[in-house]
Design an enzyme around this catalytic site. Structure first.
Site, PDB file in Angstrom:
ATOM      1  N   SER A  63       0.739  -1.199  -0.211  1.00  0.00           N
ATOM      2  CA  SER A  63      -0.312  -0.300   0.180  1.00  0.00           C
ATOM      3  C   SER A  63       0.857   1.516  -0.284  1.00  0.00           C
ATOM      4  O   SER A  63       0.247   2.282  -0.235  1.00  0.00           O
ATOM      5  CB  SER A  63      -1.001   0.014   1.442  1.00  0.00           C
ATOM      6  OG  SER A  63      -2.011  -0.371   0.938  1.00  0.00           O
ATOM      7  N   LYS A  66      -0.064   3.818  -2.823  1.00  0.00           N
ATOM      8  CA  LYS A  66      -1.179   4.777  -2.705  1.00  0.00           C
ATOM      9  C   LYS A  66      -0.485   6.353  -2.237  1.00  0.00           C
ATOM     10  O   LYS A  66      -1.066   6.781  -2.692  1.00  0.00           O
ATOM     11  CB  LYS A  66      -2.162   4.658  -1.756  1.00  0.00           C
ATOM     12  CG  LYS A  66      -2.621   3.503  -1.698  1.00  0.00           C
ATOM     13  CD  LYS A  66      -3.979   2.732  -0.168  1.00  0.00           C
ATOM     14  CE  LYS A  66      -4.263   1.302  -1.056  1.00  0.00           C
ATOM     15  NZ  LYS A  66      -4.024   0.564  -0.717  1.00  0.00           N
ATOM     16  N   SER A 123      -6.411   3.350   3.848  1.00  0.00           N
ATOM     17  CA  SER A 123      -5.743   2.802   2.920  1.00  0.00           C
ATOM     18  C   SER A 123      -6.955   2.145   2.012  1.00  0.00           C
ATOM     19  O   SER A 123      -6.695   0.382   1.611  1.00  0.00           O
ATOM     20  CB  SER A 123      -4.738   1.650   3.434  1.00  0.00           C
ATOM     21  OG  SER A 123      -4.248   1.135   2.096  1.00  0.00           O
ATOM     22  N   LYS A 225       3.001   6.811   4.775  1.00  0.00           N
ATOM     23  CA  LYS A 225       1.902   5.966   5.065  1.00  0.00           C
ATOM     24  C   LYS A 225       2.669   4.487   5.289  1.00  0.00           C
ATOM     25  O   LYS A 225       4.137   4.185   5.186  1.00  0.00           O
ATOM     26  CB  LYS A 225       1.920   5.790   3.649  1.00  0.00           C
ATOM     27  CG  LYS A 225       0.858   4.467   3.285  1.00  0.00           C
ATOM     28  CD  LYS A 225      -0.507   5.627   2.764  1.00  0.00           C
ATOM     29  CE  LYS A 225      -1.244   4.061   2.650  1.00  0.00           C
ATOM     30  NZ  LYS A 225      -1.491   2.712   2.720  1.00  0.00           N
TER      31      LYS A 225
END
Length: 433
Positions: A63, A66, A123, A225
């Site tokens: 993720s 992203k 997320s 993140k």
């Protein structure tokens, strides 16, 4: 003798091998126990590498992908191709993505700002796909756009295949490339970077917590993140500032989020120590803590002035509650004061009833005396006659009390007023308080 020398040589070899194995085991533990491990810490000001391990070995971003999706969104906002109020439709393809997801039904839409918050906190894979379709026409085309833009940022060993980071064998990156992306997010979009510091966001009345626990556990962290898939382990890109210095770090291959975060904290501490920055409470940055405050200046979100304002807002509430309590007390006191007022009325009724019984008894006694001379003999019945007036005096009392009792509730036929329900006033006072 020869046997003894051979034995000694064998023992030395065994000890050497055991030491080597223990050393490797210790090194593996230091590298959070996985061949997927990679890490780097960069000085934001100079770009200098402060800590590095396997920094250029390819890994799966999960993720962390992203971050690039958000970079493309921020760029579209800067260029005027999107606004925060622009709509992002949720297609059937986007809605079919596995969790983590926001869960918006196909056919509906969300705003660009809601999409940003969903990507940062939840997320959300479904939202990432929807954003890719909105900007690229299809997620596959958007992934190509992401890869080209990443190469332009100097991320030479990164290839994207989707907008979310869901498993794909060809979607690869490095710790150095992801740390570079973290630097560029802060440098290129200073007006948007505050979204990464949001710890909670509201979606349809549901409060969603950011997956990045380091926002609350490590002094100075304000982004960026986290990510996880089986092929990559637990990953994170973190930005933190202390004493006027900012670091950006990346860690890949953690066996758990707590181990990953703990290792990231250790690397950041080491980096700050190299820059001569020590741990101080005063170095904590001001963070935007909720989505509702995202549009406010960050300096006002946690300043002493804002605390004083909250305190001032609370003071009138407390004063109002105090006035409410004081107001409710006299009401209860008034009701209690009304109850004794019914007692004189009851006493008056009792006196009237007693007077009526006395008058009735006297009239019946007189009638008995008038009939007594007609009898010439004193029989047992005659001797018991004087007891009748006593029975006659008691008999009217029962119907009189019944009549009074019946008259209380109806408000007619009885001298007593309708009583005040005692339970009503205390219940209302408790509700008011």
């Amino acid at each position: 003798m020869r046997f003894g020398l051979a034995t000694r040589a064998g023992l030395v070899a065994c000890v050497t091998l055991a030491t080597a194995l223990l050393g490797l085991a210790g090194q593996a533990r230091a590298q959070i126990g996985s061949e997927r491990y990679a890490a780097i810490v960069l000085d934001h000001g100079s770009g200098r590498v402060l800590v590095a391990a396997n920094a250029d070995d390819t890994r799966h971003p999960a993720s962390l992908t992203k971050m690039m999706t958000l970079y493309m969104v921020f760029e579209a906002l800067r260029d005027g191709r999107l606004t925060l109020n622009s709509r992002v439709p949720i297609s059937a393809e986007a809605a079919s993505r596995p969790p983590s997801k926001l869960g918006v039904p196909a056919g509906q839409s969300i705003s660009v700002e809601q999409a940003i918050l969903a990507l940062v906190t939840r997320s959300a894979n479904d939202v990432a796909t929807a954003v890719g379709e909105r900007l690229g026409g299809s997620e596959a085309r958007f992934a190509q756009m992401m890869t080209l833009r990443a190469r332009g940022l100097g991320m030479a060993r990164t290839t994207f295949r989707n907008a979310s980071g869901l498993p794909d064998a060809e979607q690869i990156t490095t710790a150095r490339d992801m740390a570079t992306l973290g630097l560029r997010l802060f440098q290129d979009f200073p007006d948007r970077y505050h979204y990464f510091g949001i710890t909670h966001a509201q979606f349809g009345g549901v409060r969603i917590r950011n997956h990045n626990r380091m926002l609350e556990s490590y002094e100075g962290v304000d982004g960026i993140k986290t990510g996880y898939i089986n092929a990559s382990g637990f990953n994170i890109v973190t930005s933190a500032s202390r004493g006027g210095q900012r670091l950006v770090g990346a860690v890949f291959g953690g066996s758990s989020w707590s181990e990953r975060d703990g290792h990231m904290a250790t690397l950041l501490d080491r980096g700050f120590n190299q820059l001569g920055v020590t741990h101080t409470a005063a170095a904590r940055p001001i963070l935007v803590r909720s989505a509702a405050a995202a549009a406010l200046p960050r300096a006002a979100a946690a300043s002493p002035t804002s605390r004083a304002t909250r305190s001032a807002r609370q003071t009138p509430r407390r004063a109002a509650q105090t006035r409410q309590q004081v107001t409710s007390r006299p009401a209860a006191t008034t009701q209690r004061a009304r109850r004794p007022a019914a007692q004189p009325a009851r006493a008056t009724a009792s006196r009237r009833a007693a007077s009526a019984r006395t008058t009735t008894a006297r009239s019946r006694s007189a009638a008995t005396r008038r009939t007594a001379p007609a009898r010439t003999t004193r029989s047992t019945a005659t001797r018991n006659t004087p007891a009748r007036p006593a029975t006659a005096r008691r008999a009217p009392a029962a119907p009189t009390r019944s009549a009074l009792a019946a008259g209380r509730g109806q408000g007619s036929g009885g001298p007593l007023p309708a009583p005040v329900p005692r339970a009503t006033t205390p219940v209302r006072a408790a509700t008011l308080n």
